[in-house]
Design an enzyme around this catalytic site. Structure first.
Site, PDB file in Angstrom:
ATOM      1  N   ASP A 175       0.815  -1.222   0.000  1.00 50.48           N
ATOM      2  CA  ASP A 175       0.000   0.000   0.000  1.00 50.48           C
ATOM      3  C   ASP A 175       0.848   1.271   0.000  1.00 50.48           C
ATOM      4  O   ASP A 175       0.309   2.372   0.097  1.00 50.48           O
ATOM      5  CB  ASP A 175      -0.960   0.006   1.190  1.00 50.48           C
ATOM      6  CG  ASP A 175      -0.244   0.058   2.530  1.00 50.48           C
ATOM      7  OD1 ASP A 175       1.005  -0.052   2.550  1.00 50.48           O
ATOM      8  OD2 ASP A 175      -0.920   0.220   3.570  1.00 50.48           O
ATOM      9  N   ARG A 178      10.921  27.103   0.670  1.00 46.76           N
ATOM     10  CA  ARG A 178      10.363  28.281   0.010  1.00 46.76           C
ATOM     11  C   ARG A 178       9.011  28.683   0.605  1.00 46.76           C
ATOM     12  O   ARG A 178       8.543  29.802   0.385  1.00 46.76           O
ATOM     13  CB  ARG A 178      10.235  28.026  -1.502  1.00 46.76           C
ATOM     14  CG  ARG A 178      11.569  28.065  -2.222  1.00 46.76           C
ATOM     15  CD  ARG A 178      11.447  27.687  -3.689  1.00 46.76           C
ATOM     16  NE  ARG A 178      11.356  26.256  -3.886  1.00 46.76           N
ATOM     17  CZ  ARG A 178      11.310  25.659  -5.063  1.00 46.76           C
ATOM     18  NH1 ARG A 178      11.332  26.404  -6.167  1.00 46.76           N
ATOM     19  NH2 ARG A 178      11.247  24.348  -5.163  1.00 46.76           N
ATOM     20  N   GLN A 179       8.395  27.779   1.370  1.00 42.83           N
ATOM     21  CA  GLN A 179       7.133  28.117   2.046  1.00 42.83           C
ATOM     22  C   GLN A 179       7.452  28.529   3.487  1.00 42.83           C
ATOM     23  O   GLN A 179       7.120  27.850   4.443  1.00 42.83           O
ATOM     24  CB  GLN A 179       6.180  26.931   1.996  1.00 42.83           C
ATOM     25  CG  GLN A 179       5.795  26.532   0.577  1.00 42.83           C
ATOM     26  CD  GLN A 179       4.741  25.435   0.556  1.00 42.83           C
ATOM     27  OE1 GLN A 179       3.770  25.464   1.316  1.00 42.83           O
ATOM     28  NE2 GLN A 179       4.934  24.445  -0.313  1.00 42.83           N
ATOM     29  N   ASP A 230      17.147  38.838  -9.517  1.00 43.47           N
ATOM     30  CA  ASP A 230      16.118  39.745  -9.012  1.00 43.47           C
ATOM     31  C   ASP A 230      16.692  40.505  -7.823  1.00 43.47           C
ATOM     32  O   ASP A 230      17.835  40.289  -7.411  1.00 43.47           O
ATOM     33  CB  ASP A 230      14.842  38.995  -8.619  1.00 43.47           C
ATOM     34  CG  ASP A 230      15.094  37.894  -7.592  1.00 43.47           C
ATOM     35  OD1 ASP A 230      16.078  38.002  -6.820  1.00 43.47           O
ATOM     36  OD2 ASP A 230      14.325  36.919  -7.564  1.00 43.47           O
ATOM     37  N   LYS A 268      13.013  43.094 -13.347  1.00 44.12           N
ATOM     38  CA  LYS A 268      11.912  42.671 -14.206  1.00 44.12           C
ATOM     39  C   LYS A 268      10.589  43.108 -13.599  1.00 44.12           C
ATOM     40  O   LYS A 268      10.276  42.767 -12.452  1.00 44.12           O
ATOM     41  CB  LYS A 268      11.936  41.147 -14.387  1.00 44.12           C
ATOM     42  CG  LYS A 268      10.965  40.635 -15.445  1.00 44.12           C
ATOM     43  CD  LYS A 268      11.196  39.152 -15.711  1.00 44.12           C
ATOM     44  CE  LYS A 268      10.294  38.670 -16.851  1.00 44.12           C
ATOM     45  NZ  LYS A 268      10.520  37.254 -17.164  1.00 44.12           N
ATOM     46  N   ASP A 283      21.901  31.916  -8.465  1.00 42.94           N
ATOM     47  CA  ASP A 283      20.653  31.685  -7.739  1.00 42.94           C
ATOM     48  C   ASP A 283      20.897  30.533  -6.781  1.00 42.94           C
ATOM     49  O   ASP A 283      21.878  29.799  -6.922  1.00 42.94           O
ATOM     50  CB  ASP A 283      19.525  31.362  -8.710  1.00 42.94           C
ATOM     51  CG  ASP A 283      18.174  31.871  -8.232  1.00 42.94           C
ATOM     52  OD1 ASP A 283      18.053  32.191  -7.040  1.00 42.94           O
ATOM     53  OD2 ASP A 283      17.239  31.953  -9.055  1.00 42.94           O
ATOM     54  N   ASP A 296      14.921  25.485 -10.462  1.00 47.33           N
ATOM     55  CA  ASP A 296      13.759  24.609 -10.442  1.00 47.33           C
ATOM     56  C   ASP A 296      13.284  24.348 -11.868  1.00 47.33           C
ATOM     57  O   ASP A 296      13.749  23.424 -12.527  1.00 47.33           O
ATOM     58  CB  ASP A 296      12.665  25.230  -9.581  1.00 47.33           C
ATOM     59  CG  ASP A 296      11.535  24.257  -9.287  1.00 47.33           C
ATOM     60  OD1 ASP A 296      11.462  23.196  -9.941  1.00 47.33           O
ATOM     61  OD2 ASP A 296      10.696  24.542  -8.412  1.00 47.33           O
ATOM     62  N   THR A 297      12.419  25.193 -12.407  1.00 47.29           N
ATOM     63  CA  THR A 297      11.924  24.985 -13.769  1.00 47.29           C
ATOM     64  C   THR A 297      12.885  25.542 -14.813  1.00 47.29           C
ATOM     65  O   THR A 297      12.709  25.296 -16.005  1.00 47.29           O
ATOM     66  CB  THR A 297      10.555  25.651 -13.956  1.00 47.29           C
ATOM     67  OG1 THR A 297      10.683  27.069 -13.754  1.00 47.29           O
ATOM     68  CG2 THR A 297       9.533  25.081 -12.982  1.00 47.29           C
TER      69      THR A 297
END
EC number: 2.7.6.1
Length: 317
Positions: free
Chosen positions: A43, A102-103, A175, A198, A224, A228-229
């Protein structure tokens, strides 16, 4: 758990998220990895067996909470509980990449602070210390009531660029929030910084990208903490080249590289992306444009210092 110290036994265990890094750390320290096994019931429930005695030992568990994030967190929590019940003297969790960092705040109404929740889970499970590297939000250190050592990859990244001997360089922050990190690298490389400013589109007004600082004809190094993406690096590279940069390199500590990241980097004009092995990369993500540097010597030295009750702060220099 007050028996930890220079005279207690040292053991290093690896869970499944980053075994190559754990093996390298153990080799550096002339130790064998501790024997444990992780299995799953039909499971999906996890079971961990520690296959040697840890009674009275200083135990260090290597586990990045990268993809699959939730499974790797559960592995870590179950391992901590097993070690506690097996009478380890201390349980030191080494989390090269700390997922959910990041949260770190409520960005909107009715949102959780998941970085704090994960810290509470790790502490409640029985961890006695946390070692991590370049946590996205350094304030996560304050979410714990146990010692937290935050290591820095900056010496590793800067050494690579110094040895690369690039000419006429400028360090670029993607940034305004990453300016401090860019300044730290620029100080080590003895050069200036620039910032990508930006502005998001509002109403009928289109978005606009400006570069604050002199990049004309220079080799830019984008920095950085997480890739991530890949959007920030690839869009940043495009903007820098359009504004007159000669070449663009990028560097980051944590190669999350989710979704379309690899394709984006492959298709972009970034010359090279330098990352660390805080996250283990599968074969399909090891493309020619990505160079992975090891953090094993840094983590090994931190483990030695913690075990011998020596200060970890010299590693920050």
């Amino acid at each position: 758990m007050s028996n930890a110290g220079p005279n207690s036994k040292l053991k290093i265990f690896s869970l499944r998220s980053n075994e190559p890094l754990a093996e390298e750390i153990a080799t550096n320290m002339e130790l064998d990895l501790g024997k444990c096994s992780v299995s799953q019931f039909s499971d999906g429930e996890l079971q961990i067996n520690i296959e040697e005695s840890v009674r009275g030992s200083d135990v260090f568990v290597i586990q990045s909470t990268s993809e699959p994030v939730n499974q790797n967190i559960m592995e870590l929590l179950i391992m901590i509980d097993a070690l506690k019940r097996a009478s380890a003297a201390s349980i030191n969790v080494v989390i090269p990449y700390y997922g959910y960092a990041r949260q770190d705040r409520k960005a909107d109404a009715r949102q959780p602070i998941t970085a704090k929740l994960v810290a509470d889970l790790i502490e409640e499970a029985g961890a006695t210390r946390v070692i991590s590297i370049d946590i996205h939000a350094p304030q996560v250190q304050g979410f714990f009531n146990i010692p937290v050592d935050l290591l820095l990859s900056m010496p590793i990244l800067s050494k690579y660029f110094i040895e690369k001997n690039l000419e006429d360089i400028v360090v670029v922050s993607p940034d305004h929030g990453s300016v401090k990190r860019a300044r730290q690298l620029a100080d080590r490389l003895k050069t200036d910084i620039a910032i990508i400013d930006k502005r998001s589109p509002r109403g009928d007004f289109p978005g606009e990208t400006n570069i604050v600082g002199d990049i004309e004809g220079k080799t830019a190094i984008l920095i950085d903490d997480i890739v991530d993406t890949g959007t920030r690096i690839t869009s940043g590279t495009k903007a820098l080249l359009e504004k007159g940069a000669k070449d663009v390199y990028a560097c980051s500590t944590h190669p999350v590289l989710s979704g379309p990241a690899i394709d984006r980097i492959e298709e972009s004009e970034v010359k090279e992306l330098i990352v660390t092995n805080s996250i283990s990369l599968p074969e399909e993500k090891r493309i020619e444009k990505i160079t992975q540097l090891t953090i094993a010597p840094l983590v090994s030295e931190a483990i030695k210092r913690v075990h011998n009750e020596e200060p970890v702060s010299p590693l920050f220099d």
